[in-house]
Design a protein around this motif. Structure first.
Motif, PDB file in Angstrom:
ATOM      1  N   SER A  80       0.839  -1.197   0.000  1.00  0.00           N
ATOM      2  CA  SER A  80       0.000   0.000   0.000  1.00  0.00           C
ATOM      3  C   SER A  80       0.876   1.251   0.000  1.00  0.00           C
ATOM      4  O   SER A  80       2.066   1.196   0.292  1.00  0.00           O
ATOM      5  CB  SER A  80      -0.902   0.003   1.237  1.00  0.00           C
ATOM      6  OG  SER A  80      -0.131   0.245   2.407  1.00  0.00           O
ATOM      7  N   THR A  83       2.224   1.803   3.531  1.00  0.00           N
ATOM      8  CA  THR A  83       3.357   0.921   3.799  1.00  0.00           C
ATOM      9  C   THR A  83       4.616   1.450   3.123  1.00  0.00           C
ATOM     10  O   THR A  83       5.693   1.496   3.714  1.00  0.00           O
ATOM     11  CB  THR A  83       3.059  -0.507   3.309  1.00  0.00           C
ATOM     12  OG1 THR A  83       1.961  -1.025   4.048  1.00  0.00           O
ATOM     13  CG2 THR A  83       4.262  -1.412   3.477  1.00  0.00           C
ATOM     14  N   GLU A 115       2.620  -5.101   5.698  1.00  0.00           N
ATOM     15  CA  GLU A 115       1.735  -5.803   4.766  1.00  0.00           C
ATOM     16  C   GLU A 115       1.146  -7.059   5.410  1.00  0.00           C
ATOM     17  O   GLU A 115       0.004  -7.417   5.144  1.00  0.00           O
ATOM     18  CB  GLU A 115       2.475  -6.156   3.470  1.00  0.00           C
ATOM     19  CG  GLU A 115       2.682  -4.963   2.571  1.00  0.00           C
ATOM     20  CD  GLU A 115       1.378  -4.296   2.171  1.00  0.00           C
ATOM     21  OE1 GLU A 115       0.520  -4.952   1.564  1.00  0.00           O
ATOM     22  OE2 GLU A 115       1.211  -3.087   2.467  1.00  0.00           O
ATOM     23  N   ARG A 118      -1.601  -5.807   7.575  1.00  0.00           N
ATOM     24  CA  ARG A 118      -2.708  -5.327   6.752  1.00  0.00           C
ATOM     25  C   ARG A 118      -3.508  -6.467   6.132  1.00  0.00           C
ATOM     26  O   ARG A 118      -4.736  -6.446   6.121  1.00  0.00           O
ATOM     27  CB  ARG A 118      -2.171  -4.413   5.652  1.00  0.00           C
ATOM     28  CG  ARG A 118      -3.244  -3.735   4.813  1.00  0.00           C
ATOM     29  CD  ARG A 118      -2.633  -2.716   3.867  1.00  0.00           C
ATOM     30  NE  ARG A 118      -1.965  -3.327   2.745  1.00  0.00           N
ATOM     31  CZ  ARG A 118      -2.445  -3.339   1.504  1.00  0.00           C
ATOM     32  NH1 ARG A 118      -3.606  -2.774   1.240  1.00  0.00           N
ATOM     33  NH2 ARG A 118      -1.770  -3.898   0.541  1.00  0.00           N
TER      34      ARG A 118
END
Length: 161
Positions: A80, A83, A115, A118
């Protein structure tokens, strides 16, 4: 004849090549500075406008690769934006503390952990971390090649043409 402006320009262009391999040294901007110093110091006449424009374009591409190469690789690996941003900050801090290995370890570890938190996927997190790390290394290699190309093009245009 080699004058002080030429020496400064070549020093900046060589510094850009060295800087491409050293984190936090703006290789593209050093190349751009070397080109501008020479073109301005030579009265805008030594390099043709076309040659100058092509070399400046390569320097700008180098700067873009330098600033965004790692982020593009992280995104390609599925990380993302958050991130990617956090990993960049952690990598820079660790690089200051422990050098280039700290940068790479910081990038890899941060992307992997964030990650995983997430998405909860071990494989996806590892893929994102590897993409980020390899992308950062590839970005460095591309910067070295581009800055060396700028220096070579400059030398050919100034001394051989």
């Amino acid at each position: 004849m080699v004058d002080a402006v030429t020496v400064v320009a070549i020093a900046l262009l060589v510094g850009a090549i060295v800087g491409a391999a050293v984190p936090m040294v703006p290789s593209g901007l050093l190349s751009l500075a070397g080109l501008v110093v020479y073109w301005w110091g030579a009265g805008f006449a030594e390099l043709s406008r076309l040659t100058f424009a092509v070399l400046v374009l390569i320097a700008i591409v180098t700067a873009l690769v330098e600033f965004f190469g790692g982020s593009i690789a992280a995104r390609a690996g599925g990380a993302s934006w958050l991130t990617t941003a956090v990993a960049a900050v952690v990598g820079i801090v660790l690089m200051i503390v422990s050098g280039p290995l700290g940068l790479l370890a910081g990038l890899f570890g941060t992307v992997f952990v964030l990650e995983f938190v997430r998405n909860g996927e071990l494989e996806g997190s590892a893929r994102s971390a590897v993409y980020t790390t390899v992308g950062t290394l590839a970005s460095t290699a591309v910067q070295v090649l581009l800055t060396a190309s700028i220096l070579l093009g400059f030398i050919v245009a100034v001394f051989l043409l």
